[in-house]
Design a protein around this motif. Structure first.
Motif, mmCIF file in Angstrom:
data_model
loop_
_atom_site.group_PDB
_atom_site.id
_atom_site.type_symbol
_atom_site.label_atom_id
_atom_site.label_comp_id
_atom_site.label_asym_id
_atom_site.label_seq_id
_atom_site.Cartn_x
_atom_site.Cartn_y
_atom_site.Cartn_z
ATOM 1 N N GLU A 139 0.832 -1.197 0.000
ATOM 2 C CA GLU A 139 0.000 0.000 0.000
ATOM 3 C C GLU A 139 0.867 1.247 0.000
ATOM 4 N N THR A 186 -9.550 -2.271 -2.085
ATOM 5 C CA THR A 186 -9.590 -2.550 -0.656
ATOM 6 C C THR A 186 -11.000 -2.955 -0.251
ATOM 7 N N VAL A 193 -4.645 -2.410 -3.028
ATOM 8 C CA VAL A 193 -3.600 -3.224 -2.426
ATOM 9 C C VAL A 193 -2.836 -3.940 -3.534
#
Length: 244
Positions: free
Chosen positions: A187, A216, A194
């Protein structure tokens, strides 16, 4: 007589060792063969590809990056010292790489107080199974010319650099060789998701990297809520005035 023989033996051994340290690996000689114009051009291509790649990984999507050792060496020859002055120790000059099969070779000129030689390192790079975004770098051997040198000193240098760069690093053994384990951040402040790396491959002259930036859980819930809101609005009957 014995003294003279000992001196001759020491001189012969010293000469043999020195000659061994002066041998230049074939891959390094080939990697140095660059005209300035070609080095600049291939370096620019590499920077363009890396810039486009850095934008790709910011958004949820699949992505990939393919670099050649020729492009990397062009950038090292034309851009490294200009754009990142001071990044190399004073003892290291003209670093170059080569990908031979699945092996990454890294070489450089080393100019120390007691040794002037070409240092070369043989590496394997791979993704660690069961540990997301962890890259393993297996060190096979380190040489000065054709003379093997202890790997421990290189490990100390790597640890010092990693600590200075705040790079998460740990070590394990594989087939008797030391393996550096590096965790690639998943991240970042500009990444809308991600990062997951799913392939790292080395083959003759190329390095291939691919993966995906995933949404996410927070983004998924937000999109689901927005979709439900839209469905509710669309399903509500429209009101109209009737006339008789």
């Amino acid at each position: 007589m014995v003294f003279c023989l000992a001196v001759a033996l020491i001189a012969a051994v010293t000469g043999a060792v020195y000659n061994a340290t002066q041998q230049v690996p074939d891959f390094y000689t080939e990697a140095l063969e660059f005209e300035p114009a070609e080095a600049s051009e291939t370096g620019e291509i590499l920077e363009e590809q890396v810039f486009a790649f850095s934008n790709q990984v910011k958004k949820p999507r699949r992505w990939s990056l393919r670099l050649t050792d020729r492009q990397i060496n062009g950038w090292l020859a034309s851009d490294l010292t200009e754009k990142f002055p001071g990044v190399l120790p004073e003892t290291i000059e003209e670093p170059r790489v080569a990908v031979q099969g699945k092996t990454l070779l890294v070489g450089c000129k080393y100019k120390g107080q007691s040794l002037n030689s070409i240092l070369a390192v043989s590496l394997d790079c791979f993704l660690v199974e069961g540990e997301p975004n962890v890259v393993g770098i297996q060190i096979h051997n380190v040489t000065a010319g054709s003379l093997p040198i202890p790997i421990g000193k290189l490990i100390d240098e790597i640890n010092a650099y990693a600590e200075k760069a705040n790079l998460p690093l740990r070590w394990q053994q594989r087939d008797g060789d030391p393996v550096a384990l590096i965790t690639v951040p998943s991240e970042g402040p500009e990444i809308e998701g991600v990062i997951r790396i799913d392939a790292l491959e080395l083959k003759d002259g190329e390095i291939l990297l691919s993966g995906e930036t995933l949404k996410t859980e927070e983004e998924k819930l937000k999109e689901a809520a927005e979709a439900n809101q839209t469905e509710v609005v669309e399903s509500e009957p429209s009101s109209s005035d009737g006339s008789s």
